[in-house]
Design an enzyme around this catalytic site. Sequence first.
Site, PDB file in Angstrom:
ATOM      1  N   ASP A  67     -16.149  -4.053  -1.502  1.00 24.87           N
ATOM      2  CA  ASP A  67     -15.058  -4.000  -0.543  1.00 24.87           C
ATOM      3  C   ASP A  67     -14.855  -2.591   0.006  1.00 24.87           C
ATOM      4  O   ASP A  67     -14.532  -2.414   1.180  1.00 24.87           O
ATOM      5  CB  ASP A  67     -13.759  -4.482  -1.197  1.00 24.87           C
ATOM      6  N   GLY A  68     -15.042  -1.572  -0.838  1.00 22.95           N
ATOM      7  CA  GLY A  68     -14.878  -0.196  -0.359  1.00 22.95           C
ATOM      8  C   GLY A  68     -15.856   0.151   0.741  1.00 22.95           C
ATOM      9  O   GLY A  68     -15.500   0.814   1.723  1.00 22.95           O
ATOM     10  N   GLU A 150      -4.529  -0.761   3.811  1.00 25.21           N
ATOM     11  CA  GLU A 150      -3.190  -0.194   3.773  1.00 25.21           C
ATOM     12  C   GLU A 150      -3.203   1.290   4.085  1.00 25.21           C
ATOM     13  O   GLU A 150      -4.205   1.989   3.900  1.00 25.21           O
ATOM     14  CB  GLU A 150      -2.530  -0.402   2.411  1.00 25.21           C
ATOM     15  N   ARG A 160      -0.074  17.170 -12.784  1.00 23.71           N
ATOM     16  CA  ARG A 160       1.027  16.351 -13.274  1.00 23.71           C
ATOM     17  C   ARG A 160       1.342  15.229 -12.292  1.00 23.71           C
ATOM     18  O   ARG A 160       0.947  15.269 -11.130  1.00 23.71           O
ATOM     19  CB  ARG A 160       2.276  17.186 -13.526  1.00 23.71           C
ATOM     20  N   ASP A 181       6.777   6.532  -6.971  1.00 16.06           N
ATOM     21  CA  ASP A 181       5.426   7.068  -6.845  1.00 16.06           C
ATOM     22  C   ASP A 181       4.900   7.061  -5.416  1.00 16.06           C
ATOM     23  O   ASP A 181       3.835   7.617  -5.151  1.00 16.06           O
ATOM     24  CB  ASP A 181       4.464   6.268  -7.730  1.00 16.06           C
ATOM     25  N   THR A 192      -3.841  -8.312  -0.932  1.00 16.14           N
ATOM     26  CA  THR A 192      -4.467  -8.686  -2.202  1.00 16.14           C
ATOM     27  C   THR A 192      -5.096  -7.473  -2.895  1.00 16.14           C
ATOM     28  O   THR A 192      -5.855  -7.651  -3.848  1.00 16.14           O
ATOM     29  CB  THR A 192      -5.549  -9.762  -1.975  1.00 16.14           C
ATOM     30  N   VAL A 196      -0.583  -6.024  -3.924  1.00 13.03           N
ATOM     31  CA  VAL A 196      -0.307  -7.028  -4.949  1.00 13.03           C
ATOM     32  C   VAL A 196      -0.220  -6.376  -6.332  1.00 13.03           C
ATOM     33  O   VAL A 196       0.536  -6.829  -7.198  1.00 13.03           O
ATOM     34  CB  VAL A 196      -1.364  -8.151  -4.919  1.00 13.03           C
TER      35      VAL A 196
END
Length: 306
Positions: A67-68, A150, A160, A181, A192, A196
């Site tokens: 997918d990447g 996204e 950190r 975050d 998905t 998700v």
Amino acid sequence: MQLNQVIIAHKAGDTLSQQWAQKSADQLEALGCDVLMGPSGARDNPYPVFLASASQQIDCALVLGGDGTALAAARHLAPAGIPILAVNVGGHLGFLTESLEELQQQTSVWQRLLDDRFAVQRRMMLQAAVFAGNRHHLEPVSDRYLALNEMCVKPASADRMITSILEIEIDGEVVDQYQGDGLIVSTPTGSTCYTVAANGPILHPGMEAITVTPICPLSLSSRAIVLPPGCVVSIWPLADQELTTKLWMDGVLGTSIWPGHRVDIRMAECQASFIILREDYSYYKTLREKLQWAGARIRYTNNHRN
């Protein structure tokens, strides 16, 4: 479809993907096709060279990987309207890809493309840009960034974990301030993936919608929200004293967002086009298999269907 010039991108560092790329290139060249081939990965981006060196119109792109690899192809090829045949070779989940079995009948695959015996699935994308200035006069300070899954606004630090405070506007109206975050602004395709995992909703990829999902918010009232596709989502980083806020596109770093900057995210003007070879393609079957839903493992007899 004509096969005069074709891109073949294979997953960088994956031997099996490279072998299938060479095999496919040999098959296409035997048909008189001009092939542009190269690796695609975190440190390899062949698409600017492909697009700049094309001697004629590029008919399609064969993308071999996971997918990447398919996401990288979509970000670079969607503006040019080039359809993508993504095949899972060396990938993992493979939400966006055809199975390798489809490619193993190679002569049949190329003939099907030549005979237009395939479907094209178009998927909505997002575009983002960073602006500086006040509410009444904003100037762009970045390029346009594209994403199929996204856009994510969250901090990054080498030493950190940093909590971010982000204010979100939708069509110019302040909606909320999130402490946590970060924020995910997703397409239905990306619902998905990271969305998700952050407890956001799953949307059918045939829809046009934008989902905003907070990542680990420090408030039980912070929830994902689904928006119409015409909305503009504006995100302001607040209290970012360490200058760590970043814009990420499909998990790839886009740019830094400095205090006083704002990132605007909206539906992109282009769409990603994926070639579907499977005659029995089903999005719901993909969900059952890839997400390993319990219903796919537990079988009950349903006599009501008879």
